[in-house]
Write a protein that holds these residues in place. Structure first.
Motif: not given
Length: 90
Positions: A53-57, A75-80, A85-90
């Protein structure tokens, strides 16, 4: 007290045969309900992509379609590594 899984073979031509799905490349066994269920889920996810669904930032690297989050888009979203942690686990 080991439990053994038993199968009844009534001469089905595809019973126990292993198949590699041409869509998702998963190897699964015909007639094994657990494999069939897992394959259906993985193949669907592979064909449709990961629900997101996307993230705010979020950092969008590439986007096809309208950037309105209510529309379906690719879309391709960059994760650093320093992202939450919840972003990296997705």
């Amino acid at each position: 007290n080991d439990e053994d899984q038993l199968y009844l073979d009534f001469g089905q031509s595809d019973f126990g045969s292993r198949t590699i799905c041409p869509t998702c490349n998963m190897l699964y066994v015909h007639g094994l309900e657990e494999d069939e269920i897992n394959h259906a889920k993985i193949c669907k996810d592979y064909a449709l992509g990961v629900p997101f669904l996307g993230w705010k930032n979020e950092r969008v690297v590439f986007c096809v379609g309208n950037r309105n989050p209510k529309n379906n888009q690719v879309k391709i979203v960059q994760i650093r590594p320093n992202d939450p942690l919840q972003h990296r686990k997705k």
